[in-house]
Scaffold this active site. Structure first.
Site, mmCIF file in Angstrom:
data_model
loop_
_atom_site.group_PDB
_atom_site.id
_atom_site.type_symbol
_atom_site.label_atom_id
_atom_site.label_comp_id
_atom_site.label_asym_id
_atom_site.label_seq_id
_atom_site.Cartn_x
_atom_site.Cartn_y
_atom_site.Cartn_z
ATOM 1 N N HIS A 276 102.572 92.540 -21.287
ATOM 2 C CA HIS A 276 102.583 92.259 -19.846
ATOM 3 C C HIS A 276 102.388 90.759 -19.601
ATOM 4 O O HIS A 276 103.106 90.155 -18.796
ATOM 5 C CB HIS A 276 101.470 93.061 -19.157
ATOM 6 C CG HIS A 276 101.240 92.687 -17.739
ATOM 7 N ND1 HIS A 276 101.860 93.324 -16.684
ATOM 8 C CD2 HIS A 276 100.440 91.730 -17.183
ATOM 9 C CE1 HIS A 276 101.458 92.789 -15.551
ATOM 10 N NE2 HIS A 276 100.592 91.815 -15.819
ATOM 11 N N GLU A 277 101.440 90.146 -20.312
ATOM 12 C CA GLU A 277 101.192 88.711 -20.150
ATOM 13 C C GLU A 277 102.389 87.893 -20.624
ATOM 14 O O GLU A 277 102.749 86.882 -20.005
ATOM 15 C CB GLU A 277 99.928 88.301 -20.913
ATOM 16 C CG GLU A 277 98.649 88.975 -20.437
ATOM 17 C CD GLU A 277 98.351 88.691 -18.982
ATOM 18 O OE1 GLU A 277 98.693 87.587 -18.505
ATOM 19 O OE2 GLU A 277 97.790 89.579 -18.304
ATOM 20 N N HIS A 280 105.016 87.682 -17.968
ATOM 21 C CA HIS A 280 104.825 86.624 -16.972
ATOM 22 C C HIS A 280 105.459 85.315 -17.440
ATOM 23 O O HIS A 280 106.089 84.603 -16.659
ATOM 24 C CB HIS A 280 103.326 86.398 -16.723
ATOM 25 C CG HIS A 280 102.699 87.433 -15.845
ATOM 26 N ND1 HIS A 280 103.183 87.747 -14.591
ATOM 27 C CD2 HIS A 280 101.588 88.216 -16.027
ATOM 28 C CE1 HIS A 280 102.419 88.680 -14.047
ATOM 29 N NE2 HIS A 280 101.457 88.993 -14.894
ATOM 30 N N GLU A 354 103.799 91.077 -10.810
ATOM 31 C CA GLU A 354 103.091 92.064 -11.636
ATOM 32 C C GLU A 354 104.008 93.223 -12.002
ATOM 33 O O GLU A 354 104.001 93.708 -13.137
ATOM 34 C CB GLU A 354 101.850 92.576 -10.905
ATOM 35 C CG GLU A 354 100.738 91.560 -10.773
ATOM 36 C CD GLU A 354 100.263 91.025 -12.105
ATOM 37 O OE1 GLU A 354 100.086 91.827 -13.056
ATOM 38 O OE2 GLU A 354 100.091 89.794 -12.221
ATOM 39 N N ASP A 358 105.145 94.209 -15.743
ATOM 40 C CA ASP A 358 105.020 95.589 -16.223
ATOM 41 C C ASP A 358 106.355 96.085 -16.774
ATOM 42 O O ASP A 358 106.417 96.731 -17.831
ATOM 43 C CB ASP A 358 104.557 96.510 -15.093
ATOM 44 C CG ASP A 358 103.071 96.391 -14.812
ATOM 45 O OD1 ASP A 358 102.355 95.763 -15.611
ATOM 46 O OD2 ASP A 358 102.625 96.937 -13.776
#
Length: 410
Positions: A276-277, A280, A354, A358
Site C-alpha cells: 500500500h505504501e 503511494h 488511499e 489499496d
C-alpha cells in the site's frame, strides 16, 4: 474596513467553526452504537465492541470540553486585550522589529503550550492509560514537550525572522522570496525528516535479516521498487497503536514500520501494508501532495502580502500599534475559512489516494492480507466502524474501514 468590523468577523468565524465542529462531533457520536456492517462483524467481539464504544464516548466528551475551553480562552484573550497586553510587554525589550515578533510569539506559544499541557497529560495518562494504549513515561512526555519547544524556537523562530527580514528588504514582493524559502525547506524536510527530526524523539534501526525482510525485498523487486532503506521505529515507546509510513523520494526514500505493527500483524499482512505504501510512491501521490502543499503556501503568502501592511489587521485583535506580528495573527484568524476549504480539498484528495494505493496493493500483492491487516489495526485502535458521512467528509484523510474493504473486495 475598520478594525472593529474585522474584530467581529473574527469572533463570528471562531463561533461558527466551533458550532460546526460541535454539530459534526455530535452527529458522529450519535452513530457510535449503530449496527456494524456485516463485513465488519469479525472486527470486535462483544466485549471489545463495548470497550470501543466507551473509548469513543470518552474521547468525544473530552474533546468537547477541551474545544469549549479553547474557544472561551481565545475569545477572552480577544475581548479583554490579551494581545495588546503581550505587545506592551515586548515593546520595551528591544528596538528591533524582528525581536519584537520573536518575543511576542514566544510568549504566546509557550503560554498556549503551558495551558494545553494538562489536557495532553490527562488524555495520555488517564484516557489512553485506561484503555491500554499508553506506554509513555512521564519523563518521555515532558521531554517531548521541551524538545518540541526547542524545535519551534529554532525552526519557527528562524522562519519568522527571515520572513520579516524579507518584508523589510523586498517590500510587497517579499512573498515570492519567502515562498522560495518555504519550497526549499519543504523539499529538504521531505528528504531528511526521518534522518534529522525523528531521531530526536524515537530510535530507528534497519529491519533485521530474516523472513520478513526477504519477503519485503522480494515484493519490492517484483514491482521494480528500489528499496534499500527499511527501518523499524520504537513506536511502542509511547503507544500500543501501530502504523507504517513512507518518506522521502529518490535515493532518500525509506519505509518505516512501527515495532507495534510488526508485533500485531502476520508476515503477509505486513507486506500488504508495505505494498500500500509503495502504491503511494508509484502513483506519484507524494509528489502531488508536495506540489499541492507548495502551491497552497504560495497562495497564502500572496494573500498575506496584500494585507500585511494594513493597520486594521492589528486593530482587529486589539493591538493599537500596527506591527507585522499582530497583523499576522489577525490574518491567520481571518484566513481560517479559506484554510478550512483547502483542507477539505486535501482530505478529499487524500481519501482518493488511499483507494488508489489499496488498489495497487491488491493488484501487485493480494487483497485478503490487506483487508485482514486493516481489520486488526482497527480492532487494536478501537476505531469507529460507523462514522457519520458528514464527519468523514470534513475530517477524514483516510476512507472509513468499510469503504476500503468494499473497494478491496470488488
Amino acid at each position: 474596513m475598520e478594525g472593529t468590523t474585522l474584530f467581529y468577523i473574527i469572533v463570528t468565524i471562531l463561533l461558527l467553526q466551533f458550532i460546526i465542529d460541535a454539530v459534526l462531533d455530535y452527529l458522529n457520536a450519535k452513530r457510535f452504537k449503530q449496527k456494524v456492517p456485516a463485513e465488519l462483524n469479525d472486527v470486535f467481539d462483544e466485549a471489545e465492541y463495548q470497550k470501543s464504544q466507551v473509548y469513543k464516548t470518552t474521547n468525544y466528551n473530552f474533546r468537547l470540553f477541551k474545544d469549549s475551553f479553547s474557544l472561551l480562552l481565545t475569545l477572552g484573550f480577544l475581548l479583554f486585550g490579551g494581545f495588546e497586553w503581550v505587545d506592551n510587554i515586548v515593546r520595551p525589550l528591544s528596538e528591533s522589529t524582528i525581536l519584537h515578533a520573536l518575543y511576542f510569539f514566544g510568549i504566546i506559544v509557550i503560554g498556549s503550550s503551558l495551558i494545553t499541557i494538562p489536557f495532553s497529560y490527562y488524555h495520555t495518562f488517564i484516557i489512553e492509560e485506561k484503555f491500554g494504549f499508553n506506554k509513555t513515561t512521564k519523563k518521555t512526555f515532558f521531554l517531548d514537550i521541551v524538545k518540541s519547544w526547542l524545535m519551534t524556537a529554532l525552526l519557527g523562530g528562524g522562519i519568522l525572522a527571515l520572513v520579516i527580514w524579507l518584508l523589510q528588504l523586498m517590500g510587497p514582493n517579499f512573498w515570492l522570496y519567502a515562498w522560495g524559502v518555504f519550497i526549499t525547506l519543504t523539499i529538504f524536510m521531505n528528504l531528511f525528516y526521518s534522518k534529522l527530526v525523528v531521531p530526536l524523539f524515537n530510535k530507528q534501526k534497519p529491519l533485521e535479516a530474516g523472513n520478513l525482510k526477504k519477503s519485503i525485498e522480494s515484493y519490492a523487486h517484483k514491482v521494480g521498487f528500489e528499496l534499500q532503506n527499511i527501518f523499524v521505529i520504537d513506536g511502542s515507546k509511547r503507544s500500543t497503536k501501530a502504523n507504517a509510513y513512507f518518506s522521502g523520494f529518490g535515493k532518500q526514500k525509506r519505509v518505516t514500520l512501527f515495532d507495534t505493527l510488526i508485533n500485531d500483524l502476520e508476515e503477509d499482512e505486513i507486506v500488504a501494508v508495505l505494498a500500500h505504501e509503495v502504491g503511494h510512491y508509484k502513483r506519484k501521490h507524494i509528489i502531488v501532495n508536495l506540489t499541492a502543499s507548495i502551491a497552497l503556501t504560495g497562495l497564502t503568502l500572496f494573500v498575506l502580502s496584500l494585507f500585511v501592511n494594513n493597520p486594521e489587521l492589528s486593530l482587529s485583535i486589539g493591538v493599537s500599534r500596527p506591527s507585522f506580528h499582530a497583523a499576522l495573527i489577525g490574518f491567520v484568524l481571518l484566513y481560517s475559512p479559506i484554510s478550512a476549504i483547502t483542507g477539505l480539498a486535501m482530505n478529499y484528495l487524500s481519501r482518493k489516494f488511499e483507494f488508489q494505493a489499496d488498489d495497487y496493493a491488491k493488484q501487485t500483492f493480494a487483497a485478503a492480507p490487506l483487508i485482514s491487516s486493516l481489520k486488526k489495526l482497527s480492532k487494536n485502535n478501537l476505531s469507529n466502524l460507523t462514522p457519520h458521512p458528514a464527519y468523514v467528509f470534513m475530517h477524514y484523510s483516510h476512507p472509513p474501514l468499510i469503504e476500503r474493504i468494499r473497494n478491496l473486495s470488488a
